[in-house]
Design a protein around this motif. Structure first.
Motif, mmCIF file in Angstrom:
data_model
loop_
_atom_site.group_PDB
_atom_site.id
_atom_site.type_symbol
_atom_site.label_atom_id
_atom_site.label_comp_id
_atom_site.label_asym_id
_atom_site.label_seq_id
_atom_site.Cartn_x
_atom_site.Cartn_y
_atom_site.Cartn_z
ATOM 1 N N ARG A 196 0.640 -1.097 0.494
ATOM 2 C CA ARG A 196 -0.009 0.021 0.024
ATOM 3 C C ARG A 196 0.303 0.994 -0.155
ATOM 4 N N GLU A 198 0.242 4.363 0.670
ATOM 5 C CA GLU A 198 0.377 5.091 2.042
ATOM 6 C C GLU A 198 0.691 4.477 3.093
ATOM 7 N N THR A 199 1.042 3.687 3.192
ATOM 8 C CA THR A 199 1.661 2.545 4.225
ATOM 9 C C THR A 199 3.021 2.449 3.823
ATOM 10 N N ASN A 202 5.043 5.937 4.046
ATOM 11 C CA ASN A 202 5.270 6.530 5.825
ATOM 12 C C ASN A 202 6.225 6.290 6.522
ATOM 13 N N ALA A 219 -2.129 10.438 6.655
ATOM 14 C CA ALA A 219 -2.412 8.774 7.182
ATOM 15 C C ALA A 219 -3.925 8.792 6.256
ATOM 16 N N LEU A 223 -4.682 3.182 8.261
ATOM 17 C CA LEU A 223 -3.167 2.502 8.828
ATOM 18 C C LEU A 223 -3.698 2.938 10.357
ATOM 19 N N GLU A 231 1.161 -2.175 8.352
ATOM 20 C CA GLU A 231 0.150 -1.319 8.984
ATOM 21 C C GLU A 231 0.041 -1.621 10.942
ATOM 22 N N ARG A 235 2.217 1.089 13.275
ATOM 23 C CA ARG A 235 0.975 1.837 13.907
ATOM 24 C C ARG A 235 2.674 1.027 15.585
#
Length: 243
Positions: A196, A198-199, A202, A219, A223, A231, A235
């Motif tokens: 992914r 966005e994951t 980041n 985000a 997430l 993810e 976290r």
């Protein structure tokens, strides 16, 4: 005099009448004309410009009026009005980050005098509006990288734009005092951080954040709540290693 939105409506109508209907292509052409109004060289390759019957003289006159309506500030006109002629998200999750969100992220990151990076820089808004002493952006789309460079030139702010996948054009050893980023959401990507976008981006940003650095990253809710191992690991890392 006519208001700025009305003048830009006429600009768009002239391009479409001349056969250019793609909004990104129009915005690229507008950036070039605004640069010439500022007395600067354009950045769009003329060999890539479609052969059309566009009345560039008429368009330049309309844009000159719009600049005058905007207190003579061509850079602000481009960043505040022209870019936001895009009325929907484009393929790849690309869209200009709303500028009030940009200002909020910059305030959180405290960028003044710092080295600032954005690994999905798009139109360059997060970099241009930051008060960084050095600004570095990566952008996988050549068209958007060109718009970011034009935006920087219109604002008289030097920015280093690296065109390509950030996971490849940012060296493994590089770290940055500040990272600002609004990564594309929902795109598939090949990386050690999962698939992914966005994951992965980041996580990549945290890997390239200097000791005692600070990042402001947008985000998706996934997430925070996704059960995917990537993810979950991100976290956990944010809680245990980042403040």
């Amino acid at each position: 005099m006519e208001e700025i939105p009305g003048l830009l409506n006429q600009v768009w109508a002239e391009f479409r009448k001349g056969g250019i209907t793609d909004d990104i292509a129009i915005i690229g052409q507008v950036s070039d004309i605004l640069l010439t109004i500022q007395g600067k060289p354009g950045l769009i390759s003329q060999s890539s410009t479609p052969k059309t019957e566009v009345d560039r003289s008429r368009i330049k006159d309309l844009l000159q009026q719009a600049v005058e309506q905007n207190n003579g500030d061509a850079g602000d006109l481009f960043d505040r009005y022209v870019l936001f002629r895009l009325d929907q998200m484009l393929p790849g999750g690309r869209y200009p980050t709303p500028r009030h969100i940009v200002q909020f992220m910059i305030a959180l990151a405290d960028t003044e005098g710092k080295q600032v990076a954005d690994f999905a820089c798009g139109s360059g808004g997060l970099l241009i509006h930051s008060e960084g002493s050095q600004r570095i952006g990566a952008e996988i789309s050549p068209e958007w990288a060109q718009l970011a460079q034009a935006n920087a030139s219109l604002h008289d702010k030097p920015i280093e734009i690296r065109t390509g996948n950030a996971l490849r054009v940012i060296r493994e050893s590089e770290t940055f005092e500040r990272v600002l980023m609004n990564p594309p959401f929902g795109e598939k990507i090949k990386s050690e951080f999962g698939s992914r976008s966005e994951t992965a981006l980041n996580a990549f940003a945290l890997n390239h954040l200097a000791d005692d650095g600070r990042a402001a990253l947008l985000a998706s809710s996934g997430l925070l709540f996704s059960g995917s191992q990537f993810e979950a690991k991100l976290r956990q890392r944010m809680v245990e290693e980042n403040y």
